[in-house]
Design a protein around this motif. Structure first.
Motif, PDB file in Angstrom:
ATOM      1  N   HIS A   1      -7.643   3.215   6.331  1.00  0.00           N
ATOM      2  CA  HIS A   1      -6.856   4.072   7.213  1.00  0.00           C
ATOM      3  C   HIS A   1      -7.135   5.525   6.816  1.00  0.00           C
TER       4      HIS A   1
ATOM      5  N   HIS B   1      -0.747   3.032   8.410  1.00  0.00           N
ATOM      6  CA  HIS B   1       0.187   1.914   8.598  1.00  0.00           C
ATOM      7  C   HIS B   1       0.271   1.082   7.336  1.00  0.00           C
ATOM      8  N   ASN B   2       1.500   0.730   7.004  1.00  0.00           N
ATOM      9  CA  ASN B   2       1.728  -0.231   5.931  1.00  0.00           C
ATOM     10  C   ASN B   2       2.465  -1.417   6.557  1.00  0.00           C
ATOM     11  N   GLY B   3       1.900  -2.614   6.395  1.00  0.00           N
ATOM     12  CA  GLY B   3       2.558  -3.810   6.937  1.00  0.00           C
ATOM     13  C   GLY B   3       1.570  -4.692   7.674  1.00  0.00           C
TER      14      GLY B   3
ATOM     15  N   ARG C   1      -4.822   1.600   1.085  1.00  0.00           N
ATOM     16  CA  ARG C   1      -4.757   0.337   1.847  1.00  0.00           C
ATOM     17  C   ARG C   1      -4.866  -0.872   0.923  1.00  0.00           C
ATOM     18  N   TRP C   2      -4.106  -1.889   1.249  1.00  0.00           N
ATOM     19  CA  TRP C   2      -4.261  -3.192   0.615  1.00  0.00           C
ATOM     20  C   TRP C   2      -4.554  -4.130   1.777  1.00  0.00           C
ATOM     21  N   ALA C   3      -5.845  -4.445   1.946  1.00  0.00           N
ATOM     22  CA  ALA C   3      -6.309  -5.130   3.166  1.00  0.00           C
ATOM     23  C   ALA C   3      -5.558  -6.426   3.451  1.00  0.00           C
ATOM     24  N   THR C   4      -5.072  -6.559   4.658  1.00  0.00           N
ATOM     25  CA  THR C   4      -4.536  -7.852   5.110  1.00  0.00           C
ATOM     26  C   THR C   4      -5.366  -8.379   6.274  1.00  0.00           C
ATOM     27  N   HIS C   5      -5.881  -7.493   7.124  1.00  0.00           N
ATOM     28  CA  HIS C   5      -6.669  -7.900   8.293  1.00  0.00           C
ATOM     29  C   HIS C   5      -7.985  -7.146   8.264  1.00  0.00           C
TER      30      HIS C   5
ATOM     31  N   HIS D   1      -3.289   7.559   2.995  1.00  0.00           N
ATOM     32  CA  HIS D   1      -2.973   6.130   2.879  1.00  0.00           C
ATOM     33  C   HIS D   1      -3.786   5.479   1.773  1.00  0.00           C
TER      34      HIS D   1
ATOM     35  N   THR E   1      -8.991  -4.215  11.701  1.00  0.00           N
ATOM     36  CA  THR E   1      -7.589  -4.198  11.266  1.00  0.00           C
ATOM     37  C   THR E   1      -6.611  -4.450  12.417  1.00  0.00           C
ATOM     38  N   ASP E   2      -5.436  -4.933  12.035  1.00  0.00           N
ATOM     39  CA  ASP E   2      -4.327  -5.035  12.984  1.00  0.00           C
ATOM     40  C   ASP E   2      -3.818  -3.625  13.339  1.00  0.00           C
ATOM     41  N   THR E   3      -4.004  -2.685  12.404  1.00  0.00           N
ATOM     42  CA  THR E   3      -3.498  -1.320  12.574  1.00  0.00           C
ATOM     43  C   THR E   3      -4.117  -0.596  13.773  1.00  0.00           C
TER      44      THR E   3
ATOM     45  N   CYS F   1       0.845  -1.178   0.000  1.00  0.00           N
ATOM     46  CA  CYS F   1       0.000   0.000   0.000  1.00  0.00           C
ATOM     47  C   CYS F   1       0.888   1.237   0.000  1.00  0.00           C
TER      48      CYS F   1
HETATM   49  N1  GLU Z   1      -2.464  -4.614   7.838  1.00  0.00           N
HETATM   50  C1  GLU Z   1      -3.074  -3.354   7.629  1.00  0.00           C
HETATM   51  C2  GLU Z   1      -4.552  -3.497   7.243  1.00  0.00           C
HETATM   52  O1  GLU Z   1      -5.005  -4.537   6.885  1.00  0.00           O
HETATM   53  C3  GLU Z   1      -2.335  -2.515   6.603  1.00  0.00           C
HETATM   54  C4  GLU Z   1      -2.397  -3.119   5.237  1.00  0.00           C
HETATM   55  C5  GLU Z   1      -1.604  -2.299   4.243  1.00  0.00           C
HETATM   56  O2  GLU Z   1      -0.357  -2.378   4.295  1.00  0.00           O
HETATM   57  O3  GLU Z   1      -2.253  -1.637   3.425  1.00  0.00           O
HETATM   58  O4  GLU Z   1      -5.261  -2.567   7.343  1.00  0.00           O
END
Ligand code: GLU
Length: 449
Positions: free
Chosen positions: A87, A99-101, A74-78, A72, A124-126, A2
């Motif tokens: 975000h 947050h990215n990660g 976002r590329w959803a992971t959580h 931001h 999200t984890d963020t 992201c």
């Molecule tokens: N882990 C975060 C989320 O899922 C950030 C994903 C991202 O790097 O865009 O929101």
């Protein structure tokens, strides 16, 4: 992958944030958002699922403004792609964070924070980072300490940008495992995932290293604290990429432009590999790695992994040494047997690919003879963490489907293989013939294109 952008200026930053997001679009995303500290001193957020133009219309209908802000893609992971999960995330109206990660221990932190009375609105984890930073700010009353206490308990990868209601003239950033730079403009500062987002405003930047926390303010500039809590100066660098290089300049799309740039990219990469008819990589070898090595292990992701698969045939056939090729996300989770005297090779266009970087860090704890990276970014984490480096001189690659980065990776792998063959196989008479053919590649490419 992201994108993050943040700006601190003397004038309203919203247009710059939204233009920066547009320039980060190539990295892929599902939702986007912006937060500023507005004129009334409040944290103000706009975010939505969809494209940057959807966010821009949201802002048009419901404007916001401020002289500091973060944004931001976002590329959803959580948690699913949604406006709520997009975000920036806010805690108690006191701070906003992008947050990215991935935070690996988010579940346990979330449970702890809920017990302490925090209410989560996203999946999200963020959001745990936002609430933890708020908790630590309440306890320490110091923004840098609040961030450092927060990141000290995070496991995983993060690049973060933070603004606080209480500190409306400062912007904060921290990273570990995900890229983040600080751009130095004319009476303004930026944070960003990469320099392309900033090219209309500045070409001057500082690369944050893992564990760094940056505090940025227009009066006192940039103050960086490293992982050991010491104030540290990081070098100011100048990119050689110009604004228009990151534009389509007459082509229908970036990928088409990049396909046509291949002959030049190959020529430039070759010029970096060969001097006076000899292989530059052999000059870098001060420990006789190439004469001692008995095997190659290539680890990479995606397109770079495919380049490795092609190169395997070359290493086995031309250099006469065994070559294994693994995907970084698998490698980092297994204990592979390491043949004695093996050269570990990582390939990554950006030099920041999270799985490849983790694989490299794991490999450095194993019994490899040495590590070598093939990268397109000279200042990247992967380049800095390997003993030997070969650069692809592909320039900016914005198209997500790789073209010139892939072909220049192949060129580097073939050159590396021929250099090893030269050291190990004095009987191999046709290296000169191979090199001649390699030199002819750009001309052949031009004919085909
Ligand atoms: N882990 C975060 C989320 O899922 C950030 C994903 C991202 O790097 O865009 O929101």
């Amino acid at each position: 992958m992201c994108g993050i952008i943040g700006v601190i200026s003397q004038t309203n930053v919203v247009d710059k944030l939204s233009a920066g997001l547009k320039r980060l679009e190539y990295r892929g995303y599902d939702s986007a958002g912006i937060a500023v500290v507005d004129q009334a001193g409040n944290i103000c957020v706009r975010k939505c699922i969809g494209k940057i133009k959807d966010l821009q219309s949201l802002i048009k209908n419901d404007p916001l403004s401020g002289v500091i802000g973060i944004a931001h893609t976002r590329w959803a992971t959580h948690g699913a792609p949604s406006s709520i999960n997009a975000h920036p995330h806010v805690s108690n109206e006191q701070l906003a964070i992008v947050h990215n990660g991935i935070i690996e221990n988010h579940a346990i932190l979330r449970e702890r924070l809920i017990k302490q009375g925090y209410e989560f609105c996203s999946e999200t984890d963020t959001e745990v980072i936002a609430h933890l930073a708020h908790l630590n700010l309440t306890e320490k009353n110091d923004p840098v300490l609040a961030i450092s206490d927060t990141v000290n308990v995070l496991e995983g990868a993060y690049a973060i940008g933070v603004i606080f209601k209480e500190y409306p003239d400062q912007i904060f950033a921290a990273r570990h495992g995900s890229p983040l730079i600080i751009g130095i403009g004319d009476a303004e500062y930026f944070i960003a995932s990469d320099i392309f987002a900033l090219l209309p405003y500045t070409r001057k930047y500082i690369v944050l290293e893992d564990g760094d926390i940056a505090q940025i303010n227009l009066g006192s500039g940039v103050t960086i604290t490293d992982a050991a809590n010491h104030k540290i100066e990081r070098p100011v660098q100048m990119t050689d990429v110009y604004h228009d290089e990151a534009d389509k300049t007459g082509f229908n799309h970036y990928m088409q432009k990049e396909i046509f740039q291949q002959p030049t990219a190959i020529k430039n990469t070759l010029a970096g590999n060969i001097s006076d008819g000899d292989f530059n990589i052999l000059d870098m070898d001060k420990r006789n790695i190439f004469s001692r090595m008995r095997a190659v292990h290539i680890v990479a992701c995606g397109t770079s992994y495919h380049a490795g698969m092609v190169a395997r045939y070359w290493f086995e056939k031309l250099a006469g040494i065994p070559c294994a090729v693994d995907i970084a996300s698998e490698y980092r989770n297994f204990d592979f047997y390491v043949e004695p005297e093996t050269l570990f090779v990582v390939i990554s266009q950006s030099g920041e690919t999270a799985d490849t970087l983790s694989a490299l860090q794991k490999a450095k704890t194993e019994n490899y003879l040495s590590t070598l990276s093939i990268c397109n970014a000279p200042d990247s984490s992967i380049t800095r963490e390997t003993e030997l480096q070969m650069m692809t001189m592909a320039g900016v690659e914005i198209g997500v489907a790789s073209t010139k980065a892939f072909t220049t990776q192949l060129l580097n792998l073939l050159t590396l293989c021929l250099a090893i063959a030269k050291v190990k196989r004095a009987d191999l008479a046709d290296i000169a013939q191979w090199m001649k053919q390699v030199h002819d590649i750009p001309a052949h490419m031009e004919v085909i294109l």
